[in-house]
Motif scaffolding. Structure first.
Motif, mmCIF file in Angstrom:
data_model
loop_
_atom_site.group_PDB
_atom_site.id
_atom_site.type_symbol
_atom_site.label_atom_id
_atom_site.label_comp_id
_atom_site.label_asym_id
_atom_site.label_seq_id
_atom_site.Cartn_x
_atom_site.Cartn_y
_atom_site.Cartn_z
ATOM 1 N N LEU A 164 -27.594 21.796 -32.446
ATOM 2 C CA LEU A 164 -27.631 23.258 -32.414
ATOM 3 C C LEU A 164 -26.528 23.808 -31.520
ATOM 4 O O LEU A 164 -25.922 24.843 -31.831
ATOM 5 N N ARG A 165 -26.265 23.124 -30.416
ATOM 6 C CA ARG A 165 -25.181 23.564 -29.538
ATOM 7 C C ARG A 165 -23.832 23.456 -30.227
ATOM 8 O O ARG A 165 -22.937 24.282 -30.002
ATOM 9 N N LEU A 166 -23.688 22.441 -31.060
ATOM 10 C CA LEU A 166 -22.436 22.320 -31.816
ATOM 11 C C LEU A 166 -22.264 23.494 -32.770
ATOM 12 O O LEU A 166 -21.188 24.084 -32.863
ATOM 13 N N VAL A 167 -23.333 23.816 -33.496
ATOM 14 C CA VAL A 167 -23.258 24.916 -34.451
ATOM 15 C C VAL A 167 -22.924 26.224 -33.735
ATOM 16 O O VAL A 167 -22.080 27.005 -34.194
ATOM 17 N N ARG A 168 -23.587 26.453 -32.611
ATOM 18 C CA ARG A 168 -23.391 27.717 -31.891
ATOM 19 C C ARG A 168 -22.088 27.751 -31.104
ATOM 20 O O ARG A 168 -21.521 28.826 -30.880
ATOM 21 N N GLY A 169 -21.627 26.584 -30.673
ATOM 22 C CA GLY A 169 -20.437 26.550 -29.829
ATOM 23 C C GLY A 169 -19.235 25.918 -30.493
ATOM 24 O O GLY A 169 -18.338 25.407 -29.811
ATOM 25 N N GLN A 170 -19.197 25.958 -31.808
ATOM 26 C CA GLN A 170 -18.108 25.300 -32.544
ATOM 27 C C GLN A 170 -16.735 25.800 -32.140
ATOM 28 O O GLN A 170 -15.748 25.061 -32.181
ATOM 29 N N ASP A 171 -16.645 27.064 -31.742
ATOM 30 C CA ASP A 171 -15.348 27.631 -31.377
ATOM 31 C C ASP A 171 -14.787 27.024 -30.098
ATOM 32 O O ASP A 171 -13.594 27.179 -29.807
ATOM 33 N N GLN A 172 -15.640 26.346 -29.325
ATOM 34 C CA GLN A 172 -15.164 25.691 -28.111
ATOM 35 C C GLN A 172 -14.292 24.486 -28.429
ATOM 36 O O GLN A 172 -13.528 24.021 -27.582
ATOM 37 N N ILE A 173 -14.430 23.970 -29.642
ATOM 38 C CA ILE A 173 -13.692 22.759 -30.031
ATOM 39 C C ILE A 173 -12.446 23.189 -30.800
ATOM 40 O O ILE A 173 -12.506 23.515 -31.989
ATOM 41 N N THR A 174 -11.333 23.214 -30.110
ATOM 42 C CA THR A 174 -10.094 23.661 -30.742
ATOM 43 C C THR A 174 -9.446 22.565 -31.582
ATOM 44 O O THR A 174 -8.721 22.849 -32.528
ATOM 45 N N ASP A 175 -9.722 21.314 -31.249
ATOM 46 C CA ASP A 175 -9.172 20.178 -31.988
ATOM 47 C C ASP A 175 -10.324 19.413 -32.625
ATOM 48 O O ASP A 175 -11.194 18.895 -31.919
ATOM 49 N N ALA A 176 -10.357 19.337 -33.933
ATOM 50 C CA ALA A 176 -11.450 18.670 -34.636
ATOM 51 C C ALA A 176 -11.601 17.218 -34.206
ATOM 52 O O ALA A 176 -12.703 16.664 -34.243
ATOM 53 N N ALA A 177 -10.510 16.597 -33.778
ATOM 54 C CA ALA A 177 -10.565 15.199 -33.364
ATOM 55 C C ALA A 177 -11.415 15.009 -32.114
ATOM 56 O O ALA A 177 -11.818 13.886 -31.802
ATOM 57 N N ALA A 178 -11.709 16.098 -31.405
ATOM 58 C CA ALA A 178 -12.486 16.003 -30.174
ATOM 59 C C ALA A 178 -13.983 16.140 -30.413
ATOM 60 O O ALA A 178 -14.765 16.088 -29.458
#
Length: 208
Positions: free
Chosen positions: A74-88
């Motif tokens: 759920l944190r990933l879904v809500r905070g997806q914008d925190q991940i600027t590089d998909a590889a991370a």
């Protein structure tokens, strides 16, 4: 999108090798953000077994582990914008799971009126997820050997094994170990594990 669809936490085969896993996770995450809803289900199936190993290293019971893994997604879904590089995304998931598991374990410890806040005291006596799993023969041998290690080695391997770039400082804080001891301890634990696996193979060959 179903956060936990088809993701069986225990009793499944291990995920793909690390390099392939990180690459595929990045591909699924990128596709999901590009609008492919099914890609999240693929990411969940790929990474949930990894998150379970990480979470269970913190001694939480199965029910609480389910909550922690669910919270991580759920944190990933809500905070997806925190991940600027998909590889991370893999590192983000495992780090988030560790933090959530640590907090949940502390809360569980307080709820049980346990005064000792040391994480070593939070590990359950019950059989681990690996003992209960019915997975591929190779994975069974590996995790059976892990279970024969001392408690510190078991915990460290479960936390570090699935992280591409482990954050040793955070892990040291979580496990109550000096940060400078994480690397040497990890090396010693892996050496012990290799010896155990070698002994098991030798014993199996002698029995045939």
């Amino acid at each position: 999108m179903s956060i936990m669809s088809d993701a069986v936490p225990e009793g499944t085969a291990d995920p793909p090798p690390a390099t392939s896993r990180w690459r595929r996770a990045a591909e699924h995450f990128r596709a999901w953000r590009d609008g492919d809803a099914r890609a999240m289900d693929d990411l969940v199936r790929l990474m949930t077994p990894v998150l379970w190993h990480v979470v269970r290293a913190y001694g939480v019971d199965r029910a609480l582990a389910e909550d922690v893994v669910q919270t991580t997604w759920l944190r990933l879904v809500r905070g997806q914008d925190q991940i600027t590089d998909a590889a991370a995304v893999s590192a983000w998931l495992t780090t988030t799971a560790r933090r959530e598991a640590w907090r949940a374990g502390k809360a569980q410890n307080r709820a049980d009126a346990t005064e000792d806040a040391d994480l070593e005291a939070m590990l359950p006596v019950a059989a681990s997820a690996e003992d209960e799993a019915t997975v591929a023969d190779g994975a069974n041998r590996l995790w059976a050997a892990v279970q024969r290690l001392d408690e510190r080695c078991r915990r460290l391997i479960r936390v570090v094994a699935f992280e591409e770039r482990p954050d040793y400082k955070s892990i040291a804080d979580d496990l109550g170990m000096p940060v400078g001891s994480i690397g040497p301890t990890r090396s010693r634990c892996l050496t012990k594990l290799r010896v155990l696996l070698g002994d098991e193979v030798g014993g199996a060959q002698a029995a045939t």
